[in-house]
Structure formats: C-alpha cells, structure tokens
Design a protein around this motif. Sequence first.
Motif, PDB file in Angstrom:
ATOM      1  N   TRP A  29       0.817  -1.213   0.000  1.00 33.44           N
ATOM      2  CA  TRP A  29       0.000   0.000   0.000  1.00 33.44           C
ATOM      3  C   TRP A  29       0.854   1.267   0.000  1.00 33.44           C
ATOM      4  O   TRP A  29       0.506   2.263  -0.649  1.00 33.44           O
ATOM      5  N   GLU A  30       1.999   1.238   0.694  1.00 29.49           N
ATOM      6  CA  GLU A  30       2.865   2.422   0.694  1.00 29.49           C
ATOM      7  C   GLU A  30       3.515   2.621  -0.671  1.00 29.49           C
ATOM      8  O   GLU A  30       3.695   3.763  -1.125  1.00 29.49           O
ATOM      9  N   ASP A  31       3.889   1.532  -1.346  1.00 31.31           N
ATOM     10  CA  ASP A  31       4.463   1.631  -2.690  1.00 31.31           C
ATOM     11  C   ASP A  31       3.442   2.173  -3.684  1.00 31.31           C
ATOM     12  O   ASP A  31       3.777   2.955  -4.582  1.00 31.31           O
ATOM     13  N   LEU A  32       2.187   1.756  -3.537  1.00 31.85           N
ATOM     14  CA  LEU A  32       1.133   2.284  -4.413  1.00 31.85           C
ATOM     15  C   LEU A  32       0.898   3.775  -4.154  1.00 31.85           C
ATOM     16  O   LEU A  32       0.730   4.561  -5.087  1.00 31.85           O
ATOM     17  N   LYS A  33       0.904   4.138  -2.885  1.00 36.94           N
ATOM     18  CA  LYS A  33       0.661   5.536  -2.524  1.00 36.94           C
ATOM     19  C   LYS A  33       1.755   6.441  -3.061  1.00 36.94           C
ATOM     20  O   LYS A  33       1.497   7.563  -3.521  1.00 36.94           O
ATOM     21  N   SER A  34       3.002   5.943  -3.024  1.00 36.51           N
ATOM     22  CA  SER A  34       4.136   6.760  -3.471  1.00 36.51           C
ATOM     23  C   SER A  34       4.323   6.727  -4.986  1.00 36.51           C
ATOM     24  O   SER A  34       5.083   7.531  -5.536  1.00 36.51           O
TER      25      SER A  34
END
Length: 322
Positions: free
Chosen positions: A249-254
């Motif tokens: 989820w953090e990789d998608l957000k960034s």
Amino acid sequence: MARLPDFEAWAVFAVVADTLSFARAAEELAVSKATVSKAVSRLELRLGARLFHRTSRRLSLTEAGRTARDDAAGLLAAGEAAEARARDASGAPRGRVRLAAPMSFGVAHLAPVLPDFLAAYPEVSVDLHLSDERVDLVGGGFDLGLRIAALPDSSLRVRRLCGVRRSLVATPAYLDGHGRPAQPEDLKAHACLGYAYLPTPDRWHFSNAADETVSIVPEGPLRANNADALAPALRAGLGLAVQPDFTIWEDLKSGRLERVMPDWQPPPIALNLVMPPGLPRPARVSALIGFLEKAFSEAPWAQPETAGQAPLPSPAEAQALT
C-alpha cells in the motif's frame, strides 16, 4: 465429617508420576525434594499401598500407582482450571497467550502493534510464533492464529477482522518497457514473480465484473515462499506479482508500484483470527482478540465490509463470542 482428600499430595504425585523423578518434580513445583518425597509417602500411607518402585537408579510406578495416575492428573488439571477461571473472574486478564501468524505479516504489521497491547495489559504475555507454513493450532497448543486467506470449512472457530485486496502490480518502469497487460491472457508475454504458499501457486486466477473467470500459468525468474523475498525483484522492475495490499500500500501511494489490469481481480481474501473450538475463552485471550480486531479493522490497507459479507461483531457481541 470424613477427612478431606489430601489434594496437595495428589497433585505432587501427579507430577512425579509424569516425570518419574522426585528431583524433576521438585524443580517443576518449586519445592524441595524432601517436600515431594513426604507428600508421596503421605499419600501412600492414606491409600495403604506403595505407588512407586524405588531403586538407586530408577523410579517406576507400581500397579497401584498406574491405577491412580490418571485420577491424579485429572485432579491436578481440574484444580489448575478452577484457579484460572477464578483469576479471570476476579480482575485484570493475566497469563500467556500463544499466537501464530504468517512471517511477513507478523514482522511488518503484528509485531508493531503488540507493544500497545502489552502496555494496556501488563499481566499478559504473548508467545508469538511466526511461520508462513500452516500451523496446527490444536496440536501446537496455540490459543489463536492469524491467517490471510479465503478459509475452508474446519472445526476451528473463525473471526474475520477485515478484507484484504489483492492486485497484480509492477513498477511503472517495467510497464513502460514491456507494455501494460489488459487481460489475463496477456500475461503469457510477461515475467511473473510467484509466491509458493498460494493455494494454487502454479496458477493465477482472475475474475471480472461479469463473473467471468480466467486462470493462467505464471512464468518468470523468481518464486519464493516468503512475500518479502519477492519485494526487491518487484521494485527492481523484474516482473509483475500478485500482492496483498498490506505489503504494497505504501508503494502504491508513493507511485513506486502501479496496479495492473484493474478490470480483472484475483479472488478476494481476508485477515482472519482462528481459534481452537471450545468455550469459554480465558480473559487474556478475549482481550487480545478485541485488541487485534480494532487494530486491523482500522489499518490503512484494510478493506471495509461489502454486501454479502457478515459484518464484524460489535464489542458486546465479540465478548459474548469469546
């Protein structure tokens, strides 16, 4: 009035019969060897029979000892259970909870929330076992297990904590260089990074809004039995992978990763608490269940309830169920 049974002597005998050693029994009971010996002698006097054959090298049960062993073990277990129930009813939860969880999820998401639980319940300890292999909760003596799957029917009791979205993802650089697949058949021309502990690791399954389903055989340079091992290859742009949102989820957000083929989704899964059958649950187990429900239902990657799914129980219902 008849004399009361010598419960202490029966309990001591149960431990000696289990260990076949006065010294080991004394160590387990945190008493002296002389205290153990006197308790056994006291019981033998009351029963009018020797319970052990004693030599300088060996301790073994007599026929009377073998007959009494199961009764003694039952008395000891009943006494321990009665004390545990009384402690639970008399105040704050206390004691040890044995919890099993998947390795990657446990390190990244479970371990970071446990300090708050331990601070809130200072008399409770957690024995955490992390493994990506399926753990036998009953055989392993676990109170709880976290499992991330669409669970089959079993004798275990299941509490759904939240939905977990799974997506096919890749880096923008990989997709710019190799193209963006639009449907599952397009994946035959792509490098696929696989996870070995999927129910069908040799096949990826997808469905669309029209309830059409397609399965493909993924081929690529890497397959691993731990999701974290796939992350470096995925982020390096070596291929595509099906990943749960709690890992990406953090990789998608960034923007480091991008969802691919949004019209086709892998089967939905959920984060579940599984428990051995039987009631009632000790207060320490109920406390951890309630804490994990709140912690993970509010996680940034958690999927809300959707139509057709049973809603999570209210706090009052959760207490009743546990």
